[in-house]
Design an enzyme around this catalytic site. Sequence first.
Site, mmCIF file in Angstrom:
data_model
loop_
_atom_site.group_PDB
_atom_site.id
_atom_site.type_symbol
_atom_site.label_atom_id
_atom_site.label_comp_id
_atom_site.label_asym_id
_atom_site.label_seq_id
_atom_site.Cartn_x
_atom_site.Cartn_y
_atom_site.Cartn_z
ATOM 1 N N LYS A 89 -9.342 -4.348 12.275
ATOM 2 C CA LYS A 89 -7.958 -4.319 12.745
ATOM 3 C C LYS A 89 -7.717 -5.419 13.790
ATOM 4 O O LYS A 89 -6.662 -6.039 13.814
ATOM 5 C CB LYS A 89 -7.606 -2.943 13.329
ATOM 6 C CG LYS A 89 -7.667 -1.797 12.338
ATOM 7 C CD LYS A 89 -6.859 -2.027 11.082
ATOM 8 C CE LYS A 89 -5.373 -2.000 11.257
ATOM 9 N NZ LYS A 89 -4.654 -2.232 9.969
ATOM 10 N N ALA B 154 -0.829 -1.871 4.203
ATOM 11 C CA ALA B 154 -2.102 -1.619 3.510
ATOM 12 C C ALA B 154 -3.286 -2.220 4.261
ATOM 13 O O ALA B 154 -3.223 -3.343 4.748
ATOM 14 C CB ALA B 154 -2.045 -2.226 2.103
ATOM 15 N N GLY C 238 0.820 -1.220 0.000
ATOM 16 C CA GLY C 238 0.000 0.000 0.000
ATOM 17 C C GLY C 238 0.845 1.257 0.000
ATOM 18 O O GLY C 238 0.602 2.192 0.779
ATOM 19 N N PHE D 288 -7.601 11.770 21.938
ATOM 20 C CA PHE D 288 -6.879 11.185 20.797
ATOM 21 C C PHE D 288 -5.509 10.684 21.257
ATOM 22 O O PHE D 288 -4.651 11.493 21.607
ATOM 23 C CB PHE D 288 -6.637 12.249 19.721
ATOM 24 C CG PHE D 288 -7.808 12.528 18.836
ATOM 25 C CD1 PHE D 288 -7.848 12.041 17.543
ATOM 26 C CD2 PHE D 288 -8.884 13.277 19.298
ATOM 27 C CE1 PHE D 288 -8.928 12.299 16.729
ATOM 28 C CE2 PHE D 288 -9.965 13.537 18.486
ATOM 29 C CZ PHE D 288 -9.986 13.052 17.197
ATOM 30 N N ILE E 12 0.965 6.449 5.876
ATOM 31 C CA ILE E 12 2.050 5.872 6.685
ATOM 32 C C ILE E 12 3.068 5.175 5.786
ATOM 33 O O ILE E 12 4.287 5.343 5.940
ATOM 34 C CB ILE E 12 1.480 4.875 7.728
ATOM 35 C CG1 ILE E 12 0.592 5.611 8.734
ATOM 36 C CG2 ILE E 12 2.609 4.138 8.446
ATOM 37 C CD1 ILE E 12 -0.140 4.704 9.722
ATOM 38 N N PRO F 256 -0.417 1.848 15.978
ATOM 39 C CA PRO F 256 -0.435 3.311 16.129
ATOM 40 C C PRO F 256 -1.753 3.814 16.709
ATOM 41 O O PRO F 256 -2.803 3.194 16.519
ATOM 42 C CB PRO F 256 -0.278 3.834 14.690
ATOM 43 C CG PRO F 256 0.062 2.652 13.847
ATOM 44 C CD PRO F 256 -0.462 1.458 14.562
HETATM 45 P P1 NAP Z 1 -4.226 5.366 3.969
HETATM 46 O O1 NAP Z 1 -3.437 6.555 3.650
HETATM 47 O O2 NAP Z 1 -5.687 5.360 3.646
HETATM 48 O O3 NAP Z 1 -3.537 4.099 3.320
HETATM 49 C C1 NAP Z 1 -4.180 2.872 3.224
HETATM 50 C C2 NAP Z 1 -3.462 2.077 2.166
HETATM 51 O O4 NAP Z 1 -4.100 0.796 2.066
HETATM 52 C C3 NAP Z 1 -3.547 2.725 0.788
HETATM 53 O O5 NAP Z 1 -2.317 2.573 0.143
HETATM 54 C C4 NAP Z 1 -4.615 1.908 0.105
HETATM 55 O O6 NAP Z 1 -4.463 1.851 -1.304
HETATM 56 C C5 NAP Z 1 -4.340 0.549 0.696
HETATM 57 N N1 NAP Z 1 -5.462 -0.345 0.498
HETATM 58 C C6 NAP Z 1 -6.727 -0.215 0.934
HETATM 59 N N2 NAP Z 1 -7.470 -1.243 0.487
HETATM 60 C C7 NAP Z 1 -6.647 -2.033 -0.251
HETATM 61 C C8 NAP Z 1 -6.789 -3.230 -0.997
HETATM 62 N N3 NAP Z 1 -7.975 -3.843 -1.098
HETATM 63 N N4 NAP Z 1 -5.719 -3.744 -1.620
HETATM 64 C C9 NAP Z 1 -4.499 -3.134 -1.563
HETATM 65 N N5 NAP Z 1 -4.299 -1.982 -0.873
HETATM 66 C C10 NAP Z 1 -5.355 -1.456 -0.246
HETATM 67 O O7 NAP Z 1 -4.148 4.985 5.508
HETATM 68 P P2 NAP Z 1 -2.959 5.105 6.549
HETATM 69 O O8 NAP Z 1 -3.399 6.080 7.541
HETATM 70 O O9 NAP Z 1 -1.658 5.260 5.895
HETATM 71 O O10 NAP Z 1 -3.057 3.658 7.227
HETATM 72 C C11 NAP Z 1 -2.117 2.657 6.944
HETATM 73 C C12 NAP Z 1 -2.236 1.565 7.978
HETATM 74 O O11 NAP Z 1 -2.089 2.107 9.267
HETATM 75 C C13 NAP Z 1 -3.559 0.827 7.964
HETATM 76 O O12 NAP Z 1 -3.293 -0.540 8.250
HETATM 77 C C14 NAP Z 1 -4.302 1.460 9.110
HETATM 78 O O13 NAP Z 1 -5.286 0.608 9.652
HETATM 79 C C15 NAP Z 1 -3.177 1.714 10.080
HETATM 80 N N6 NAP Z 1 -3.454 2.779 11.050
HETATM 81 C C16 NAP Z 1 -3.678 4.061 10.628
HETATM 82 C C17 NAP Z 1 -3.931 5.039 11.574
HETATM 83 C C18 NAP Z 1 -4.161 6.484 11.179
HETATM 84 O O14 NAP Z 1 -4.582 7.281 12.001
HETATM 85 N N7 NAP Z 1 -3.887 6.884 9.946
HETATM 86 C C19 NAP Z 1 -3.976 4.707 12.933
HETATM 87 C C20 NAP Z 1 -3.745 3.397 13.307
HETATM 88 C C21 NAP Z 1 -3.489 2.435 12.359
HETATM 89 P P3 NAP Z 1 -5.117 2.987 -2.261
HETATM 90 O O15 NAP Z 1 -4.189 4.166 -2.142
HETATM 91 O O16 NAP Z 1 -5.114 2.342 -3.582
HETATM 92 O O17 NAP Z 1 -6.477 3.258 -1.709
#
Ligand code: NAP
Length: 345
Positions: A165, A89, A15, A226, A20, A191
């Site tokens: 998650k 991802a 992803g 938060f 992140i 996170p």
């Molecule tokens: P993000 O910017 O929305 O990134 C999510 C990524 O997952 C994107 O690259 C997206 O691809 C990819 N993805 C979603 N569905 C997919 C699929 N079916 N197949 C392949 N790739 C897919 O979110 P982020 O904030 O960076 O989060 C990344 C990770 O951190 C996730 O596991 C999330 O649960 C975890 N996390 C995030 C936070 C936060 O506050 N941001 C907090 C705790 C944990 P596309 O670009 O193509 O959509």
Amino acid sequence: MISTDPSPGRVLVTGATGFIAMNCVLQLLQRGYQVRGTLRELSRASALRSTLAQHVDANDRLELVRADLLSDDGWESAVSGCDYVLHIASPVPLKLPKNEDELIIPARDGTMRVLRATAAAGVKRVVLTSSIDAAIQGHAVQKKQFTEDDWSNLDVKLTAYQKSKTLAELAAWHFVNQPDNVNLEMAVINPGFVFGPVMDSEFRSSSEPIRKLMLREVPGLGRIMFPLADVRDVASAHLKAMVHPDAAGKRFFCVGSICSLEEIALILDNHFSGRGYRVPTRVLPDFLFRVVGLFDSSVRLVIPDLNKPQDISTERIRTVLGWEPRSQQEAIISMAESMIKHGLI
Ligand code: NAP
């Protein structure tokens, strides 16, 4: 721009377009790694390369390949030849989906696809991005301090994201604990809410609270805490967990500080009111904030967190990984500044 020779290894980052993941790719390239990133759509590869090129000279060390968490196609070749995998991802929604499987299936089944391919390829270690939401949710009495021994309670109603998650991380630990998979090491980063600078003009879910406050799209604030971290620190935690000898087999809560929505709003108001931003700072009674949630799907997403105290231990990540996060002011202000710069607010 740092470049080392020879390469310390090849890392698969799933992803790579994500908030992140993009920061992990950047830090890996800055440290001299070869990086292979997966994308759902290869048409986004050149935009991603241009964004990264503003910060690092990747030369030929960045490879971008197609793979979707919903399909087996591409994962075996994506993992082939990699020393490490950062599986980041997973869908992060802006609003609750109608059907929870929209999140659970890619999160859990996608994690299993990545792990099966990773184990078969003889990768040294995988770092899985889980969430604090896999640990602290669904507990009736929140009097104690949460540690990495805690799991969110799947016996009560959780949001689809919290469930996705929790189920994905449980499935991952179950997989790596099978006797056949003893050679695959795993560390997990959990996170809290991730702030910090965005690198491009794509809107992502984690920017939503700052966007809403900066554009005064909510009449007032809910009593919400938060647990937050800066994206640069979340990425550095992934890199530390990837190589630290003592990280294998452990989860790490990745939270820099715990901050109320009111504190976030006051930091933004102090910093940006002189530039014409009218950030709401009035705390609403709970019933009124719930009413706002009836009309606003992204507010509805945080209603379950209303009035929940958060006490989360971050001792493990600090002592085992030597993780030293930035201040909450820096995480909050840098996100808003970068969103202004990229035309998101
Ligand atoms: P993000 O910017 O929305 O990134 C999510 C990524 O997952 C994107 O690259 C997206 O691809 C990819 N993805 C979603 N569905 C997919 C699929 N079916 N197949 C392949 N790739 C897919 O979110 P982020 O904030 O960076 O989060 C990344 C990770 O951190 C996730 O596991 C999330 O649960 C975890 N996390 C995030 C936070 C936060 O506050 N941001 C907090 C705790 C944990 P596309 O670009 O193509 O959509």
